[in-house]
Design a protein around this motif. Structure first.
Motif, short mmCIF file in Angstrom:
data_model
loop_
_atom_site.label_atom_id
_atom_site.label_comp_id
_atom_site.label_asym_id
_atom_site.label_seq_id
_atom_site.Cartn_x
_atom_site.Cartn_y
_atom_site.Cartn_z
N ASN A 118 45.69 -66.63 25.05
CA ASN A 118 44.85 -66.42 24.02
C ASN A 118 43.46 -67.43 24.04
N ASP A 120 46.51 -54.56 24.64
CA ASP A 120 46.03 -53.07 24.40
C ASP A 120 45.00 -52.61 25.18
N GLN A 174 39.83 -64.11 16.18
CA GLN A 174 40.63 -62.76 15.97
C GLN A 174 41.57 -62.64 16.80
N ARG A 217 45.92 -62.60 17.05
CA ARG A 217 46.75 -61.35 17.29
C ARG A 217 47.47 -61.81 18.58
N ASN A 258 49.89 -61.85 11.12
CA ASN A 258 50.13 -60.60 11.63
C ASN A 258 49.99 -60.39 13.13
N PRO A 259 50.52 -61.28 14.18
CA PRO A 259 50.10 -61.15 15.33
C PRO A 259 50.98 -59.99 16.21
N GLU A 260 50.28 -59.78 17.36
CA GLU A 260 51.11 -58.80 18.35
C GLU A 260 52.06 -59.49 19.34
N TYR A 318 57.61 -58.23 17.59
CA TYR A 318 56.59 -59.13 18.41
C TYR A 318 56.95 -59.05 20.00
#
Ligand SMILES: Nc1ncnc2c1ncn2[C@@H]1O[C@H](COP(=O)(O)OP(=O)(O)O)[C@@H](O)[C@H]1O
Ligand SMILES: [Mg+2]
Length: 255
Positions: free
Chosen positions: A54, A72, A85, A89, A169-171, A201
């Motif tokens: 990250n 992604d 951002q 995520r 709302n993380p992935e 997650y």
């Protein structure tokens, strides 16, 4: 280009601190609904690799990251990437629980507020509720949301930090030795929680506790002095390691 069968992929990732290599040419994939454990002796580069995912190494003076990391299918180091951002995520939870000196409610509401995720107070209330629920903390704090986050026990504080991460709302959730400051009962709660979180997650956890890695993860990456020695299903790594170094580590001969 890497296909997006995997949620995140790392290819030939190396990190230097002031010119000295900390990890070399690390390549691995992180699946959806999956817990990946990073194991290895102290100083082998686990935290360094985790921080690449990250871009936390961006904040360390003298750190240089090379290689490709995708989320992604998108290169997270591409010019123009919104790093705030990205960190929503791909959230991170540290070893020492670090709630802000604010109320329990405000700790969880902080991220949604700065990211503009809840327009009305009722939406924010719902997001705080859902995040605390998913972090397994709601029942313990629902009557004391206006008390300070720092008034909670260590284990509750760590679950509060997990709730704070979930709230945006993380992935992916990164965890760097999340239970090493906790007692065994609080640690077991966090381990159970990790297994539940996997439904929503992907999780990457650094642990120096091999039993923990075996309990919570589906895949394991073993690092030794900056090299990724072996990566595969946790079951296989622990029962049938292919590399001598891995076998020596899991049987306690090194580390
Ligand atoms: N901020 C930093 N500045 C300089 N060197 C660092 C920094 N962080 C880690 N290192 C070095 O990088 C190597 C890997 O460290 P780290 O990723 O913290 O390992 P681990 O998490 O496996 O214990 C070590 O040699 C460590 O001393
Ligand atoms: Mg570390």
């Amino acid at each position: 280009m890497i296909d997006d069968e995997y949620l995140m992929s790392a290819r030939d990732v190396s990190v230097h601190y002031n010119g000295k290599a900390a990890i070399r040419n690390v390549s691995l994939d992180i699946g959806r609904n999956h817990v990946l454990a990073l194991i290895g002796a102290s100083g082998c580069g686990k935290s360094t690799f985790l921080r690449c995912l990250n871009r936390m190494n961006d904040t360390i003076p003298g750190a240089k990251v090379q290689g490709l990391i995708t989320l992604d299918g998108q290169n997270i180091y591409a010019p123009g990437t919104d790093v705030a951002q990205l960190r929503a995520r791909v959230g991170i939870v540290f070893q020492k629980p670090t709630p802000f000196p604010q109320t329990i409610y405000d700790n969880v509401a902080y991220g949604p507020r700065i990211h503009g995720l809840a327009a009305a107070r009722a939406d924010l209330d719902e997001l705080v509720h859902m995040s605390l629920q998913r972090a397994g903390l709601w029942d313990e704090v629902k009557d004391r949301l206006s008390q300070s986050g720092t008034s909670l026990s260590g284990g509750q504080q760590q679950r509060l930090c997990i709730a704070r991460t979930i709230a945006v709302n993380p992935e992916v959730i990164l965890m760097d030795e999340p239970t090493s400051a906790l007692d065994p009962i609080a640690s077991a709660k966090v381990e159970d929680l990790i297994d539940e979180l996997r439904a929503n997650y992907a999780i990457v956890i650094v642990t120096h506790n091999m039993q923990q890695a075996a309990r919570v993860s589906q895949s394991t990456a073993y690092f030794h002095m900056g090299d990724l020695i072996e990566f595969g299903s946790t079951n296989r790594i622990f029962t049938n390691p292919r590399q001598k170094l891995t076998e020596d580590y899991i049987t306690g001969r090194i580390g």
